[in-house]
Structure formats: C-alpha cells, structure tokens
Design a protein around this motif. Structure first.
Motif, PDB file in Angstrom:
ATOM      1  N   LEU A   4      70.197 -57.283  24.116  1.00 37.80           N
ATOM      2  CA  LEU A   4      69.297 -58.272  23.558  1.00 37.80           C
ATOM      3  C   LEU A   4      68.957 -57.855  22.143  1.00 37.80           C
ATOM      4  N   ALA A   5      68.757 -58.818  21.276  1.00 35.39           N
ATOM      5  CA  ALA A   5      68.583 -58.544  19.842  1.00 35.39           C
ATOM      6  C   ALA A   5      67.258 -57.869  19.526  1.00 35.39           C
ATOM      7  N   CYS A   6      67.272 -57.033  18.511  1.00 32.25           N
ATOM      8  CA  CYS A   6      66.078 -56.415  17.953  1.00 32.25           C
ATOM      9  C   CYS A   6      66.341 -56.197  16.480  1.00 32.25           C
ATOM     10  N   SER A   7      65.526 -56.785  15.611  1.00 29.22           N
ATOM     11  CA  SER A   7      65.799 -56.692  14.183  1.00 29.22           C
ATOM     12  C   SER A   7      64.719 -55.940  13.417  1.00 29.22           C
ATOM     13  N   LEU A   8      63.709 -55.441  14.095  1.00 26.76           N
ATOM     14  CA  LEU A   8      62.627 -54.760  13.410  1.00 26.76           C
ATOM     15  C   LEU A   8      62.972 -53.307  13.117  1.00 26.76           C
ATOM     16  N   PRO A   9      62.542 -52.780  11.957  1.00 24.61           N
ATOM     17  CA  PRO A   9      62.726 -51.351  11.716  1.00 24.61           C
ATOM     18  C   PRO A   9      61.812 -50.572  12.666  1.00 24.61           C
ATOM     19  N   THR A  10      62.196 -49.377  13.015  1.00 23.41           N
ATOM     20  CA  THR A  10      61.403 -48.632  13.982  1.00 23.41           C
ATOM     21  C   THR A  10      61.494 -47.136  13.726  1.00 23.41           C
ATOM     22  N   SER A  11      60.497 -46.414  14.190  1.00 23.03           N
ATOM     23  CA  SER A  11      60.531 -44.964  14.056  1.00 23.03           C
ATOM     24  C   SER A  11      60.684 -44.282  15.417  1.00 23.03           C
ATOM     25  N   LEU A  12      60.450 -45.006  16.516  1.00 21.60           N
ATOM     26  CA  LEU A  12      60.519 -44.428  17.851  1.00 21.60           C
ATOM     27  C   LEU A  12      61.357 -45.326  18.753  1.00 21.60           C
ATOM     28  N   GLU A  39      48.872 -48.167  20.300  1.00 21.60           N
ATOM     29  CA  GLU A  39      48.717 -46.935  19.532  1.00 21.60           C
ATOM     30  C   GLU A  39      49.869 -46.569  18.610  1.00 21.60           C
ATOM     31  N   ARG A  40      50.965 -47.270  18.668  1.00 19.24           N
ATOM     32  CA  ARG A  40      52.105 -46.899  17.825  1.00 19.24           C
ATOM     33  C   ARG A  40      52.373 -47.904  16.710  1.00 19.24           C
ATOM     34  N   GLY A  41      51.598 -48.984  16.641  1.00 20.49           N
ATOM     35  CA  GLY A  41      51.865 -49.984  15.612  1.00 20.49           C
ATOM     36  C   GLY A  41      53.153 -50.726  15.927  1.00 20.49           C
ATOM     37  N   PRO A  42      53.749 -51.372  14.926  1.00 24.14           N
ATOM     38  CA  PRO A  42      54.931 -52.197  15.190  1.00 24.14           C
ATOM     39  C   PRO A  42      56.262 -51.451  15.167  1.00 24.14           C
ATOM     40  N   LEU A  43      56.258 -50.168  14.828  1.00 19.88           N
ATOM     41  CA  LEU A  43      57.516 -49.463  14.579  1.00 19.88           C
ATOM     42  C   LEU A  43      58.034 -48.701  15.791  1.00 19.88           C
ATOM     43  N   TRP A  44      58.439 -49.446  16.815  1.00 17.75           N
ATOM     44  CA  TRP A  44      58.981 -48.847  18.028  1.00 17.75           C
ATOM     45  C   TRP A  44      59.928 -49.839  18.684  1.00 17.75           C
ATOM     46  N   GLU A  45      60.715 -49.320  19.601  1.00 15.96           N
ATOM     47  CA  GLU A  45      61.563 -50.156  20.444  1.00 15.96           C
ATOM     48  C   GLU A  45      61.657 -49.497  21.815  1.00 15.96           C
ATOM     49  N   VAL A  46      61.907 -50.297  22.822  1.00 14.54           N
ATOM     50  CA  VAL A  46      62.166 -49.806  24.174  1.00 14.54           C
ATOM     51  C   VAL A  46      63.546 -50.322  24.560  1.00 14.54           C
ATOM     52  N   ILE A  47      64.406 -49.410  24.960  1.00 14.66           N
ATOM     53  CA  ILE A  47      65.741 -49.789  25.406  1.00 14.66           C
ATOM     54  C   ILE A  47      65.897 -49.358  26.854  1.00 14.66           C
ATOM     55  N   VAL A  48      66.100 -50.331  27.725  1.00 17.93           N
ATOM     56  CA  VAL A  48      66.381 -50.034  29.125  1.00 17.93           C
ATOM     57  C   VAL A  48      67.891 -50.101  29.285  1.00 17.93           C
ATOM     58  N   VAL A  49      68.468 -49.017  29.789  1.00 21.99           N
ATOM     59  CA  VAL A  49      69.908 -48.965  30.026  1.00 21.99           C
ATOM     60  C   VAL A  49      70.130 -49.181  31.520  1.00 21.99           C
ATOM     61  N   ASP A  50      70.546 -50.388  31.866  1.00 21.88           N
ATOM     62  CA  ASP A  50      70.834 -50.731  33.251  1.00 21.88           C
ATOM     63  C   ASP A  50      72.233 -50.197  33.566  1.00 21.88           C
ATOM     64  N   ASP A  51      72.281 -49.146  34.362  1.00 23.26           N
ATOM     65  CA  ASP A  51      73.524 -48.422  34.616  1.00 23.26           C
ATOM     66  C   ASP A  51      74.262 -48.973  35.833  1.00 23.26           C
ATOM     67  N   GLY A  52      74.622 -50.256  35.775  1.00 22.63           N
ATOM     68  CA  GLY A  52      75.401 -50.863  36.848  1.00 22.63           C
ATOM     69  C   GLY A  52      74.597 -51.254  38.067  1.00 22.63           C
ATOM     70  N   SER A  53      73.327 -51.565  37.885  1.00 23.04           N
ATOM     71  CA  SER A  53      72.480 -51.940  39.025  1.00 23.04           C
ATOM     72  C   SER A  53      73.010 -53.190  39.716  1.00 23.04           C
ATOM     73  N   ASN A  54      72.788 -53.256  41.036  1.00 22.23           N
ATOM     74  CA  ASN A  54      73.160 -54.460  41.773  1.00 22.23           C
ATOM     75  C   ASN A  54      71.935 -55.120  42.404  1.00 22.23           C
ATOM     76  N   ASP A  55      70.763 -54.807  41.855  1.00 23.42           N
ATOM     77  CA  ASP A  55      69.530 -55.471  42.290  1.00 23.42           C
ATOM     78  C   ASP A  55      68.999 -56.273  41.100  1.00 23.42           C
ATOM     79  N   GLY A  56      67.726 -56.495  41.024  1.00 23.85           N
ATOM     80  CA  GLY A  56      67.134 -57.291  39.958  1.00 23.85           C
ATOM     81  C   GLY A  56      66.599 -56.487  38.791  1.00 23.85           C
ATOM     82  N   THR A  57      67.173 -55.326  38.519  1.00 25.42           N
ATOM     83  CA  THR A  57      66.702 -54.483  37.416  1.00 25.42           C
ATOM     84  C   THR A  57      66.748 -55.229  36.089  1.00 25.42           C
TER      85      THR A  57
END
Length: 122
Positions: A4-12, A39-57
């Motif tokens: 999924l797209a993310c275009s914001l600069p980030t530090s974390l 607490e971190r302001g706008p400069l972060w991202e969260v990346i979930v790596v779905d490693d071949g799940s076969n449920d609703g992850t």
C-alpha cells in the motif's frame, strides 16, 4: 508482494512481521498507532509484513489503512520471521527500523523506553 502506498517522509519505520495473526494483530496495531500519533509526530510509518497468512491478517491491516503511513507487504508463502524482515528492508522509508512482535501490544511506557534506546543507539 503487494504494498500500500506511503509518500510521507519519515524517521522511524516500525516493522511488524505477521503470520496468521488476524486476532492478535489489531491490539498491536492499535497500541502502536496510538503511541506514534500522540508522541512521534508525523514522521513515522508502520509496515506489516504478512508472511503468507491464510487467515484475515491482511484484512486486519487494511482496517487500519485510514492512515497512509500504515503499509502492508504480502508474501505468497510463509518463509519465517527473518525472511519477512529481510523482504521488508528494501521498502523502508525511515532511517530507523524498529521491529516489534505482532502478538504483543506495547504500552505507551514501553514504547517510550524503547524509543529512548533507539535514540541512544543512533
């Protein structure tokens, strides 16, 4: 892999490897996003790596997709946590990767302590 797209600069970049974590991932995402937004302001991202799940992850991640800083990477088959992390590293936007467990939500206090360790290591 789908991203999924993310275009914001980030530090974390918070990386969450996940395999069949449909029920355990939402509390982890909730606590992570609550801390990061407050607490971190706008400069972060969260990346979930779905490693071949076969449920609703993947669907659990998409429910948190209102913020474009939450991304989903999907792999076609399970290769383990290490491979999921390696798969993700080329796509990180942040200069500080931070890997957390998909099944253990962190309190704000634990997040603060962890971020102090990350800052001191820089």
């Amino acid at each position: 892999m789908r991203m999924l797209a993310c275009s914001l600069p980030t530090s974390l970049s918070v990386v969450i490897p996940a395999f069949n974590e449909q029920s355990r991932l939402p509390p982890t995402l909730d606590s992570s996003l609550r801390y990061l937004a407050a607490e971190r302001g706008p400069l972060w991202e969260v990346i979930v790596v779905d490693d071949g799940s076969n449920d609703g992850t993947a669907a659990a991640v998409r429910q948190h997709g209102l913020d474009d800083r939450v991304r989903l990477l999907r792999a076609p088959c399970n290769r383990g946590k290490g491979a999921a992390v390696v798969r993700c590293t080329a796509r990180l936007v942040g200069v500080r990767p931070f890997i957390i467990s998909s099944c253990h939500p962190m309190s704000c206090g634990r997040w603060r302590a962890s971020m102090q360790l990350v800052a001191s290591a820089s």
